[in-house]
Design a protein around this motif. Structure first.
Motif, PDB file in Angstrom:
ATOM      1  N   PRO A 274      40.197 -50.524 -71.378  1.00  0.00           N
ATOM      2  CA  PRO A 274      40.058 -51.813 -70.684  1.00  0.00           C
ATOM      3  C   PRO A 274      41.126 -52.027 -69.611  1.00  0.00           C
ATOM      4  O   PRO A 274      42.147 -52.681 -69.825  1.00  0.00           O
ATOM      5  N   ILE A 275      40.851 -51.427 -68.465  1.00  0.00           N
ATOM      6  CA  ILE A 275      41.679 -51.590 -67.271  1.00  0.00           C
ATOM      7  C   ILE A 275      40.786 -52.243 -66.221  1.00  0.00           C
ATOM      8  O   ILE A 275      39.607 -51.892 -66.105  1.00  0.00           O
ATOM      9  N   PHE A 276      41.338 -53.190 -65.467  1.00  0.00           N
ATOM     10  CA  PHE A 276      40.563 -53.953 -64.496  1.00  0.00           C
ATOM     11  C   PHE A 276      41.193 -53.820 -63.116  1.00  0.00           C
ATOM     12  O   PHE A 276      42.416 -53.670 -63.000  1.00  0.00           O
ATOM     13  N   GLY A 277      40.341 -53.843 -62.078  1.00  0.00           N
ATOM     14  CA  GLY A 277      40.860 -53.628 -60.731  1.00  0.00           C
ATOM     15  C   GLY A 277      40.303 -54.650 -59.757  1.00  0.00           C
ATOM     16  O   GLY A 277      39.097 -54.829 -59.666  1.00  0.00           O
ATOM     17  N   LYS A 278      41.239 -55.310 -59.063  1.00  0.00           N
ATOM     18  CA  LYS A 278      40.843 -56.286 -58.044  1.00  0.00           C
ATOM     19  C   LYS A 278      41.046 -55.589 -56.701  1.00  0.00           C
ATOM     20  O   LYS A 278      42.169 -55.235 -56.344  1.00  0.00           O
TER      21      LYS A 278
ATOM     22  N   GLN B 145      37.274 -58.332 -54.240  1.00  0.00           N
ATOM     23  CA  GLN B 145      36.170 -58.256 -55.190  1.00  0.00           C
ATOM     24  C   GLN B 145      36.631 -57.417 -56.357  1.00  0.00           C
ATOM     25  O   GLN B 145      37.615 -56.676 -56.268  1.00  0.00           O
ATOM     26  N   TRP B 146      35.936 -57.539 -57.480  1.00  0.00           N
ATOM     27  CA  TRP B 146      36.333 -56.822 -58.682  1.00  0.00           C
ATOM     28  C   TRP B 146      35.640 -55.473 -58.723  1.00  0.00           C
ATOM     29  O   TRP B 146      34.445 -55.346 -58.586  1.00  0.00           O
ATOM     30  N   LYS B 147      36.446 -54.437 -58.920  1.00  0.00           N
ATOM     31  CA  LYS B 147      35.968 -53.047 -58.934  1.00  0.00           C
ATOM     32  C   LYS B 147      35.198 -52.778 -60.222  1.00  0.00           C
ATOM     33  O   LYS B 147      35.585 -53.251 -61.300  1.00  0.00           O
ATOM     34  N   VAL B 148      34.114 -52.027 -60.097  1.00  0.00           N
ATOM     35  CA  VAL B 148      33.359 -51.597 -61.273  1.00  0.00           C
ATOM     36  C   VAL B 148      33.241 -50.087 -61.221  1.00  0.00           C
ATOM     37  O   VAL B 148      32.801 -49.536 -60.211  1.00  0.00           O
ATOM     38  N   ASN B 149      33.626 -49.395 -62.267  1.00  0.00           N
ATOM     39  CA  ASN B 149      33.518 -47.936 -62.306  1.00  0.00           C
ATOM     40  C   ASN B 149      32.072 -47.482 -62.316  1.00  0.00           C
ATOM     41  O   ASN B 149      31.221 -48.123 -62.932  1.00  0.00           O
TER      42      ASN B 149
END
Lengths: 146, 79
Positions: free
Chosen positions: A128-132, A141-145
Motif C-alpha cells: 500500500p504505497i500511494f502516489g500523487k 492526479q492520483w497515480k494508479v499502477n
C-alpha cells in the motif's frame, strides 16, 4: 516479542551513489556470481496536455512493511539468493530521480534476475504505497499502477 | 456499538478531508458495514475504487471488532 519488520522506506529520492555503494559492499562476498538490479525512476508523463514534474509518495507504512516482509519471505523460499535489498521513497520525488530500488544477489544469474522481477511485480501489486502526480504549474492526479 | 479506528490514504483521504478518525458501528458489524458507513459519511466516494484492510490485512468480507484498525486503500501506485 514479535520482530519488527524491516523498513523499506527512505525519505526523498534514492541517490544514484547508493548503487555503487551496494556493489562495493558485496565485493567481499565471493560466493556471489550475479546481482540483478531494478531502479524505478520518476517519469515526466503527459496527461491531458499536462506534464508530471514530480510524484509525492505516501504509504500505509506499517502494513506496507508487513506486506513487504511476506513478499521477501516468498522470494527467499522460491529463489536461491544470497541477499536482497529493497528501498522505496516517501515524499516528493522530482522527475528523473529514483524512487524504487531492488538489488538481489545470487550465486548464478537466473535466480537473481527472476527474484528481482518477482519483487518488482509483487510490490507494485500488493504494497500500500500511494502516489500523487504533481503537474507543472499546478494541479495533480492520483497515480494508479498498471 | 463497535468502535474502530479508520485510516484514509491518497484520494480517499483527500476527499474525506482527514487521515484518521474513530467510527462507531452497530454490534455485528462487518466489512460491508464499513463500506456502507463510508458511503453515507462521504457520498463523494461512491464512484471511487478502494480496498478495505482490517488490522493491516486486505479483507473483502468478515467481521469487524472493537478496537480494529481499518484502512481505506485507493489503488496502489508503488514502484
Amino acid at each position: 516479542m514479535k520482530k519488527k519488520p524491516k523498513n523499506i522506506f527512505v525519505e526523498g529520492a534514492i541517490p544514484p551513489e547508493k548503487l555503487a555503494t551496494s556493489v562495493a559492499n558485496h565485493q567481499d562476498r565471493t560466493n556471489i556470481g550475479a546481482h540483478s538490479i531494478f531502479l524505478g525512476q520518476v517519469r515526466a508523463d503527459e496527461i491531458d496536455g499536462k506534464v508530471v514534474e514530480a510524484i509525492e509518495f505516501s504509504a500505509y507504512e506499517e502494513m506496507a512493511n508487513e506486506t513487504y516482509a511476506a513478499i521477501r519471505e516468498e522470494v527467499f523460499e522460491k529463489f536461491d539468493l544470497t541477499c536482497a535489498h529493497v528501498y522505496h521513497s516517501l515524499g516528493t520525488i522530482p522527475v528523473g530521480q529514483l524512487c524504487f530500488y531492488v538489488f538481489t544477489s545470487s550465486q548464478r544469474r537466473k535466480q537473481a534476475m527472476a527474484a528481482t522481477e518477482y519483487f518488482v511485480e509483487e510490490i507494485k501489486k500488493r504494497v500500500p504505497i500511494f502516489g500523487k502526480e504533481l503537474f507543472e504549474g499546478e494541479g495533480h492526479q492520483w497515480k494508479v499502477n498498471s | 456499538m463497535v468502535r474502530i479506528t479508520m485510516y484514509y490514504f491518497g484520494l480517499i483521504a483527500e476527499k474525506a478531508g482527514v487521515a484518521t478518525e474513530q467510527l462507531e458501528l452497530l454490534q455485528g458489524a462487518d466489512v460491508e458495514s464499513v463500506h456502507q458507513a463510508l458511503q453515507e459519511r462521504y457520498p463523494s466516494l461512491q464512484s471511487d475504487s478502494y480496498q478495505v484492510s482490517v488490522n493491516r490485512k486486505i479483507c473483502t468480507n468478515g467481521p469487524v471488532s472493537e478496537g480494529d484498525e481499518v484502512a481505506i486503500l485507493p489503488p496502489f501506485a508503488g514502484g
